[in-house]
Design a protein around this motif. Structure first.
Motif, PDB file in Angstrom:
ATOM      1  N   PRO A 120       0.821  -1.222   0.000  1.00 30.78           N
ATOM      2  CA  PRO A 120       0.000   0.000   0.000  1.00 30.78           C
ATOM      3  C   PRO A 120       0.853   1.271   0.000  1.00 30.78           C
ATOM      4  O   PRO A 120       1.957   1.300   0.552  1.00 30.78           O
ATOM      5  N   VAL A 121       0.305   2.308  -0.607  1.00 26.41           N
ATOM      6  CA  VAL A 121       1.037   3.571  -0.792  1.00 26.41           C
ATOM      7  C   VAL A 121       1.557   4.107   0.547  1.00 26.41           C
ATOM      8  O   VAL A 121       2.724   4.504   0.676  1.00 26.41           O
ATOM      9  N   GLU A 122       0.668   4.124   1.555  1.00 31.95           N
ATOM     10  CA  GLU A 122       1.070   4.755   2.825  1.00 31.95           C
ATOM     11  C   GLU A 122       2.125   3.913   3.552  1.00 31.95           C
ATOM     12  O   GLU A 122       3.030   4.452   4.194  1.00 31.95           O
ATOM     13  N   GLU A 123       2.008   2.602   3.419  1.00 35.39           N
ATOM     14  CA  GLU A 123       3.032   1.737   4.018  1.00 35.39           C
ATOM     15  C   GLU A 123       4.365   1.952   3.289  1.00 35.39           C
ATOM     16  O   GLU A 123       5.423   2.045   3.918  1.00 35.39           O
ATOM     17  N   THR A 124       4.296   2.065   1.958  1.00 36.66           N
ATOM     18  CA  THR A 124       5.527   2.306   1.185  1.00 36.66           C
ATOM     19  C   THR A 124       6.173   3.612   1.617  1.00 36.66           C
ATOM     20  O   THR A 124       7.393   3.688   1.815  1.00 36.66           O
ATOM     21  N   TYR A 125       5.343   4.636   1.774  1.00 36.32           N
ATOM     22  CA  TYR A 125       5.885   5.936   2.200  1.00 36.32           C
ATOM     23  C   TYR A 125       6.653   5.780   3.528  1.00 36.32           C
ATOM     24  O   TYR A 125       7.769   6.289   3.680  1.00 36.32           O
ATOM     25  N   CYS A 126       6.045   5.055   4.471  1.00 34.27           N
ATOM     26  CA  CYS A 126       6.692   4.898   5.789  1.00 34.27           C
ATOM     27  C   CYS A 126       7.978   4.073   5.678  1.00 34.27           C
ATOM     28  O   CYS A 126       8.970   4.369   6.359  1.00 34.27           O
ATOM     29  N   ILE A 127       7.970   3.057   4.817  1.00 34.68           N
ATOM     30  CA  ILE A 127       9.192   2.254   4.608  1.00 34.68           C
ATOM     31  C   ILE A 127      10.314   3.158   4.065  1.00 34.68           C
ATOM     32  O   ILE A 127      11.444   3.133   4.560  1.00 34.68           O
ATOM     33  N   VAL A 128       9.966   3.958   3.071  1.00 36.35           N
ATOM     34  CA  VAL A 128      10.981   4.812   2.442  1.00 36.35           C
ATOM     35  C   VAL A 128      11.498   5.845   3.439  1.00 36.35           C
ATOM     36  O   VAL A 128      12.710   6.070   3.564  1.00 36.35           O
ATOM     37  N   GLU A 129      10.576   6.463   4.193  1.00 36.85           N
ATOM     38  CA  GLU A 129      10.990   7.483   5.160  1.00 36.85           C
ATOM     39  C   GLU A 129      11.859   6.875   6.262  1.00 36.85           C
ATOM     40  O   GLU A 129      12.848   7.470   6.694  1.00 36.85           O
ATOM     41  N   THR A 130      11.487   5.674   6.732  1.00 35.15           N
ATOM     42  CA  THR A 130      12.282   5.033   7.781  1.00 35.15           C
ATOM     43  C   THR A 130      13.677   4.701   7.250  1.00 35.15           C
ATOM     44  O   THR A 130      14.691   4.924   7.931  1.00 35.15           O
ATOM     45  N   ALA A 131      13.720   4.190   6.027  1.00 36.67           N
ATOM     46  CA  ALA A 131      15.038   3.877   5.435  1.00 36.67           C
ATOM     47  C   ALA A 131      15.876   5.147   5.306  1.00 36.67           C
ATOM     48  O   ALA A 131      17.064   5.161   5.640  1.00 36.67           O
ATOM     49  N   LYS A 132      15.239   6.227   4.852  1.00 31.29           N
ATOM     50  CA  LYS A 132      15.977   7.482   4.682  1.00 31.29           C
ATOM     51  C   LYS A 132      16.522   7.993   6.015  1.00 31.29           C
ATOM     52  O   LYS A 132      17.586   8.620   6.057  1.00 31.29           O
ATOM     53  N   SER A 133      15.781   7.728   7.092  1.00 29.56           N
ATOM     54  CA  SER A 133      16.225   8.229   8.399  1.00 29.56           C
ATOM     55  C   SER A 133      17.496   7.523   8.874  1.00 29.56           C
ATOM     56  O   SER A 133      18.135   7.955   9.821  1.00 29.56           O
ATOM     57  N   GLN A 134      17.848   6.426   8.203  1.00 26.90           N
ATOM     58  CA  GLN A 134      19.002   5.640   8.645  1.00 26.90           C
ATOM     59  C   GLN A 134      20.252   5.875   7.799  1.00 26.90           C
ATOM     60  O   GLN A 134      21.258   5.193   7.980  1.00 26.90           O
ATOM     61  N   VAL A 135      20.171   6.801   6.831  1.00 21.96           N
ATOM     62  CA  VAL A 135      21.317   6.978   5.932  1.00 21.96           C
ATOM     63  C   VAL A 135      21.685   8.455   5.809  1.00 21.96           C
ATOM     64  O   VAL A 135      20.910   9.339   6.213  1.00 21.96           O
ATOM     65  N   SER A 136      22.847   8.716   5.226  1.00 25.23           N
ATOM     66  CA  SER A 136      23.310  10.095   5.089  1.00 25.23           C
ATOM     67  C   SER A 136      22.557  10.804   3.959  1.00 25.23           C
ATOM     68  O   SER A 136      21.872  10.161   3.156  1.00 25.23           O
ATOM     69  N   GLY A 137      22.727  12.083   3.894  1.00 31.58           N
ATOM     70  CA  GLY A 137      22.013  12.883   2.896  1.00 31.58           C
ATOM     71  C   GLY A 137      22.235  12.409   1.462  1.00 31.58           C
ATOM     72  O   GLY A 137      21.313  12.379   0.651  1.00 31.58           O
ATOM     73  N   LEU A 138      23.461  12.015   1.149  1.00 31.41           N
ATOM     74  CA  LEU A 138      23.752  11.595  -0.229  1.00 31.41           C
ATOM     75  C   LEU A 138      23.049  10.297  -0.585  1.00 31.41           C
ATOM     76  O   LEU A 138      22.844   9.987  -1.758  1.00 31.41           O
ATOM     77  N   ALA A 139      22.685   9.523   0.435  1.00 29.17           N
ATOM     78  CA  ALA A 139      22.033   8.229   0.170  1.00 29.17           C
ATOM     79  C   ALA A 139      20.518   8.347   0.110  1.00 29.17           C
ATOM     80  O   ALA A 139      19.838   7.395  -0.233  1.00 29.17           O
ATOM     81  N   LYS A 140      20.007   9.514   0.461  1.00 28.61           N
ATOM     82  CA  LYS A 140      18.537   9.622   0.514  1.00 28.61           C
ATOM     83  C   LYS A 140      18.001  10.705  -0.414  1.00 28.61           C
ATOM     84  O   LYS A 140      17.133  11.488  -0.073  1.00 28.61           O
ATOM     85  N   ARG A 141      18.564  10.724  -1.600  1.00 25.87           N
ATOM     86  CA  ARG A 141      18.117  11.738  -2.553  1.00 25.87           C
ATOM     87  C   ARG A 141      16.925  11.278  -3.385  1.00 25.87           C
ATOM     88  O   ARG A 141      16.383  12.051  -4.150  1.00 25.87           O
ATOM     89  N   ALA A 142      16.554  10.002  -3.245  1.00 21.68           N
ATOM     90  CA  ALA A 142      15.470   9.484  -4.097  1.00 21.68           C
ATOM     91  C   ALA A 142      14.131  10.096  -3.711  1.00 21.68           C
ATOM     92  O   ALA A 142      13.855  10.348  -2.546  1.00 21.68           O
ATOM     93  N   ARG A 143      13.311  10.340  -4.731  1.00 27.75           N
ATOM     94  CA  ARG A 143      11.932  10.755  -4.499  1.00 27.75           C
ATOM     95  C   ARG A 143      11.047   9.531  -4.615  1.00 27.75           C
ATOM     96  O   ARG A 143      11.261   8.697  -5.502  1.00 27.75           O
ATOM     97  N   PHE A 144      10.036   9.459  -3.761  1.00 32.87           N
ATOM     98  CA  PHE A 144       9.059   8.376  -3.856  1.00 32.87           C
ATOM     99  C   PHE A 144       7.902   8.869  -4.715  1.00 32.87           C
ATOM    100  O   PHE A 144       7.199   9.803  -4.332  1.00 32.87           O
ATOM    101  N   VAL A 145       7.728   8.257  -5.872  1.00 37.40           N
ATOM    102  CA  VAL A 145       6.705   8.733  -6.808  1.00 37.40           C
ATOM    103  C   VAL A 145       5.817   7.597  -7.302  1.00 37.40           C
ATOM    104  O   VAL A 145       6.212   6.428  -7.314  1.00 37.40           O
TER     105      VAL A 145
END
Ligand code: SF4
Length: 374
Positions: free
Chosen positions: A282-307
């Motif tokens: 589901p979209v909202e679960e995906t959003y939370c997965i992506v945000e949680t993953a981004k919170s664990q990495v440096s800025g250069l690793a989290k440049r992806a947009r979720f679209v």
């Protein structure tokens, strides 16, 4: 080393006879293709292995759900094999073959009906691009352009390079993951890149690594050949149930990609393609997965947009509150929509943008988002 390609489930060694019998029904509908290198990445003792899920057919693909052209690419097809959806970007389908058929492929229609959309003669496509000066980017895709010999790919790249207004030539490929030997064993490929990826106008490779285990030493070496030849390489991946829907796995993918100089570019909502239900999150679960993953990495690793690659454009999932979800058009077929901000009542079971049916207009737009979209 050229890995042997396999085209029948009967050739998959890790399956027993019962599995093979069940999967023959699947391959009748959705063809199977992979190679010994990629299948060797599977842990044979793990029935839930993520690489297995990507490459090996599954009876759940026969569940009726989804459509063959979920992003309605046919609406934007302006010549055989050529799509023009976003003003600056043209997309050429140059191949209907891949190093493995991803079981979640959103263009599996190409493999079901080979030859229907992909033409060998690209004269008409090149002429269209030449006549449209607004096109600054051309994406070569399919299928996988790198499944073609460099001698077949080069004339297309050369013809595009002759068009003054085409700045970026992009090559969408999963070959660095599926068969890095395609790159390791072909010196003519980096030579071609050196010729056509110039200081002023680069060639970009849009790689697709879905799971960190695909980043083998061979794959990393293959990517390095592309980079050393002067190409830019970025990564895009859908979020797939059982493959990369664990934030720790996704964070590891982002992190490793950033270490080797391949920035994460897009994270996609899995499209509602025929046979894809088992992969959808589901979209909202995906959003939370992506945000949680981004919170664990440096800025250069989290440049992806979720679209969400919707028929109307690339719709970024911009945020969630307890009651609402916020979207923003990152790209749009209708130029007027670019940057348009939208708010809907949350729907935790929504798998696609169309599943949001309750627009909300009286929610104050967060300042930061409002400014960005203006
Ligand atoms: S590499 Fe791309 S086009 Fe090829 S099977 Fe996978 S998703 Fe489809």
């Amino acid at each position: 080393m050229k890995p042997r390609y396999l085209t029948q489930v009967d050739q998959i060694e890790l399956l027993d006879n019962e599995d093979r019998a069940a999967l023959r029904r699947v391959e009748e509908k959705f063809a199977f293709r992979s190679n010994e290198y990629y299948l060797s990445l599977i842990d044979p003792d793990d029935p839930l292995d993520p690489i297995r899920r990507i490459a090996v057919p599954d009876v759940r693909e026969l569940e009726e759900s989804g459509v063959l052209d979920p992003s309605r690419e046919s609406n934007y097809t302006v010549a055989p094999g050529l799509q023009h959806k976003y003003r600056e970007t043209a997309l050429m389908l140059v191949s209907d073959m891949c190093g493995t058929f991803c079981r979640f492929c959103f263009r599996k229609r190409l493999f079901m009906n080979r030859g229907a959309e992909v033409t060998r003669d690209v004269t008409e496509e090149i002429a269209y691009i030449r006549e449209h000066p607004e096109i600054t980017n051309v994406l070569l895709t399919g299928g996988d352009p790198l499944i073609m010999a460099t001698s077949r790919l080069e004339p297309i790249v050369a013809a595009l390079r002759e068009i003054e207004h085409v700045g970026i030539i992009r090559i969408g490929t999963k070959m660095p993951a599926f068969n890095p030997y395609r790159i390791l064993d072909d010196p003519s490929l980096p030579e071609m890149i050196r010729r056509y990826s110039t200081n002023e106008k680069r060639i970009y490779f849009m790689a697709q690594f879905n799971h960190p285990r695909e980043l083998t030493p061979q794959a990393v070496e293959a990517l390095n050949i592309l980079l050393a030849a002067g190409a830019i390489v970025v990564n895009q991946t859908p979020i797939l149930r059982g493959v990369n829907d664990d934030p720790a796995v996704l964070a590891e993918l982002f992190r490793k990609l950033s270490f080797i100089g391949v920035p994460p570019y897009y994270v996609f909502q899995c499209r509602p393609t025929l046979g894809n239900r088992m992969f959808q999150v589901p979209v909202e679960e995906t959003y939370c997965i992506v945000e949680t993953a981004k919170s664990q990495v440096s800025g250069l690793a989290k440049r992806a947009r979720f679209v969400i690659s919707h028929a109307t454009g690339k719709i970024e999932v911009a945020g969630l509150t307890d009651d609402h979800i916020f979207f923003k058009y990152h790209q749009a077929a209708d130029q007027e929509n670019i940057g348009k901000f939208m708010c809907f009542r949350r729907n935790s079971t929504a798998l696609w943008f169309d599943d949001y049916t309750e627009p909300v207009s009286d929610v104050p737009v967060p300042q930061e988002i409002g400014e960005a979209s203006g």
